[in-house]
Design a protein around this motif. Structure first.
Motif, short mmCIF file in Angstrom:
data_model
loop_
_atom_site.label_atom_id
_atom_site.label_comp_id
_atom_site.label_asym_id
_atom_site.label_seq_id
_atom_site.Cartn_x
_atom_site.Cartn_y
_atom_site.Cartn_z
N LYS A 55 0.83 -1.22 0.00
CA LYS A 55 0.00 0.00 0.00
C LYS A 55 0.86 1.27 0.00
CE LYS A 55 -3.70 -2.43 2.33
NZ LYS A 55 -4.37 -2.66 3.57
N THR A 56 2.03 1.17 -0.62
CA THR A 56 2.93 2.31 -0.71
C THR A 56 3.08 2.72 -2.17
OG1 THR A 56 4.87 0.88 -0.86
CG2 THR A 56 4.24 1.65 1.34
N LEU A 57 3.56 3.95 -2.39
CA LEU A 57 3.80 4.43 -3.75
C LEU A 57 5.11 3.87 -4.25
CD1 LEU A 57 2.79 8.18 -3.46
CD2 LEU A 57 1.50 6.33 -4.53
N VAL A 58 5.09 3.40 -5.50
CA VAL A 58 6.27 2.85 -6.14
C VAL A 58 6.41 3.55 -7.49
CG1 VAL A 58 7.28 0.72 -7.07
CG2 VAL A 58 5.84 0.63 -5.04
N PRO A 59 7.63 3.98 -7.85
CA PRO A 59 7.80 4.62 -9.15
C PRO A 59 7.35 3.71 -10.29
CG PRO A 59 9.76 4.91 -7.81
CD PRO A 59 8.87 3.93 -7.09
N ASP A 60 6.66 4.28 -11.25
CA ASP A 60 6.19 3.55 -12.43
C ASP A 60 7.19 3.78 -13.55
OD1 ASP A 60 4.96 2.71 -14.79
OD2 ASP A 60 2.97 3.19 -14.05
N PRO A 61 7.93 2.76 -13.96
CA PRO A 61 8.97 2.97 -14.95
C PRO A 61 8.44 3.50 -16.29
CG PRO A 61 8.83 0.63 -14.32
CD PRO A 61 7.86 1.39 -13.49
N ARG A 62 7.22 3.19 -16.65
CA ARG A 62 6.67 3.68 -17.91
C ARG A 62 6.44 5.18 -17.88
NH1 ARG A 62 1.44 0.35 -17.98
NH2 ARG A 62 1.66 1.04 -15.85
N GLU A 63 6.15 5.73 -16.72
CA GLU A 63 5.87 7.16 -16.60
C GLU A 63 7.05 7.95 -16.03
OE1 GLU A 63 1.07 6.60 -15.85
OE2 GLU A 63 2.35 7.11 -14.16
N ALA A 64 8.04 7.26 -15.51
CA ALA A 64 9.16 7.93 -14.83
C ALA A 64 9.92 8.85 -15.77
CB ALA A 64 10.10 6.90 -14.22
N THR A 65 10.14 8.45 -17.02
CA THR A 65 10.90 9.31 -17.93
C THR A 65 10.16 10.61 -18.21
OG1 THR A 65 9.99 8.13 -19.83
CG2 THR A 65 12.14 7.40 -19.02
N THR A 66 8.84 10.55 -18.30
CA THR A 66 8.06 11.76 -18.52
C THR A 66 8.19 12.69 -17.33
OG1 THR A 66 6.49 10.55 -19.89
CG2 THR A 66 5.76 12.67 -19.01
N VAL A 67 8.12 12.15 -16.12
CA VAL A 67 8.25 12.97 -14.91
C VAL A 67 9.64 13.58 -14.86
CG1 VAL A 67 8.27 12.91 -12.38
CG2 VAL A 67 6.52 11.65 -13.64
N GLN A 68 10.66 12.82 -15.18
CA GLN A 68 12.03 13.35 -15.16
C GLN A 68 12.21 14.46 -16.19
OE1 GLN A 68 14.19 9.71 -15.78
NE2 GLN A 68 14.19 9.19 -13.61
N ARG A 69 11.62 14.31 -17.37
CA ARG A 69 11.72 15.35 -18.40
C ARG A 69 11.02 16.63 -17.95
NH1 ARG A 69 9.52 12.89 -23.67
NH2 ARG A 69 9.69 15.07 -24.32
N ILE A 70 9.85 16.48 -17.35
CA ILE A 70 9.10 17.66 -16.87
C ILE A 70 9.91 18.35 -15.77
CG2 ILE A 70 7.04 18.41 -15.62
CD1 ILE A 70 5.52 16.19 -17.15
N PHE A 71 10.43 17.59 -14.82
CA PHE A 71 11.20 18.18 -13.73
C PHE A 71 12.44 18.88 -14.26
CE2 PHE A 71 14.51 18.13 -10.51
CZ PHE A 71 13.87 18.77 -9.48
N SER A 72 13.16 18.23 -15.17
CA SER A 72 14.36 18.84 -15.75
C SER A 72 14.03 20.14 -16.47
CB SER A 72 15.04 17.87 -16.72
OG SER A 72 15.57 16.78 -16.01
N ALA A 73 12.95 20.13 -17.24
CA ALA A 73 12.57 21.35 -17.96
C ALA A 73 12.23 22.46 -16.98
CB ALA A 73 11.37 21.07 -18.87
N TYR A 74 11.57 22.12 -15.91
CA TYR A 74 11.19 23.13 -14.92
C TYR A 74 12.40 23.62 -14.13
CZ TYR A 74 8.92 25.40 -11.00
OH TYR A 74 8.55 26.31 -10.05
#
Length: 97
Positions: A55-74
């Motif tokens: 019942k914990t949050l686990v990084p989703d590898p399919r979506e992780a690259t999108t999150v990393q790109r958004i964070f890097s851009a910001y």
């Protein structure tokens, strides 16, 4: 005996106490789950999924690259998710996010 004002107020007071107790129990339950590091409910935020066993949050590898790109851009380029060079808007399920 007629249904007088005092009787009505008494029932209303009992309902109010029950409501307060219910809110307290729910709040304590959320606090216990949070103290254990558990997700409090609903789908996980984009980039994560909820592990049903822990019942914990686990990084989703399919979506992780999108999150990393958004964070890097910001962070690095001082751009928001809709700025120049932002990734194309995608849908997580059937509704836009």
């Amino acid at each position: 005996m007629s249904r007088g004002g005092a009787s009505f107020e008494h029932r209303g007071g009992a309902k109010s106490r029950h409501h307060s107790q219910l809110i307290d129990r729910i709040t304590r339950g959320f606090e216990r789950k949070a103290a254990r590091g558990e997700w409090l409910g609903g789908p996980g935020p984009f980039g994560y999924h909820v592990d049903p066993a822990t019942k914990t949050l686990v990084p989703d590898p399919r979506e992780a690259t999108t999150v990393q790109r958004i964070f890097s851009a910001y962070a690095d380029e001082h751009l928001g998710a809709t700025g120049p060079g932002a990734p194309p808007q995608r849908r997580r399920a059937t509704q836009p996010w």
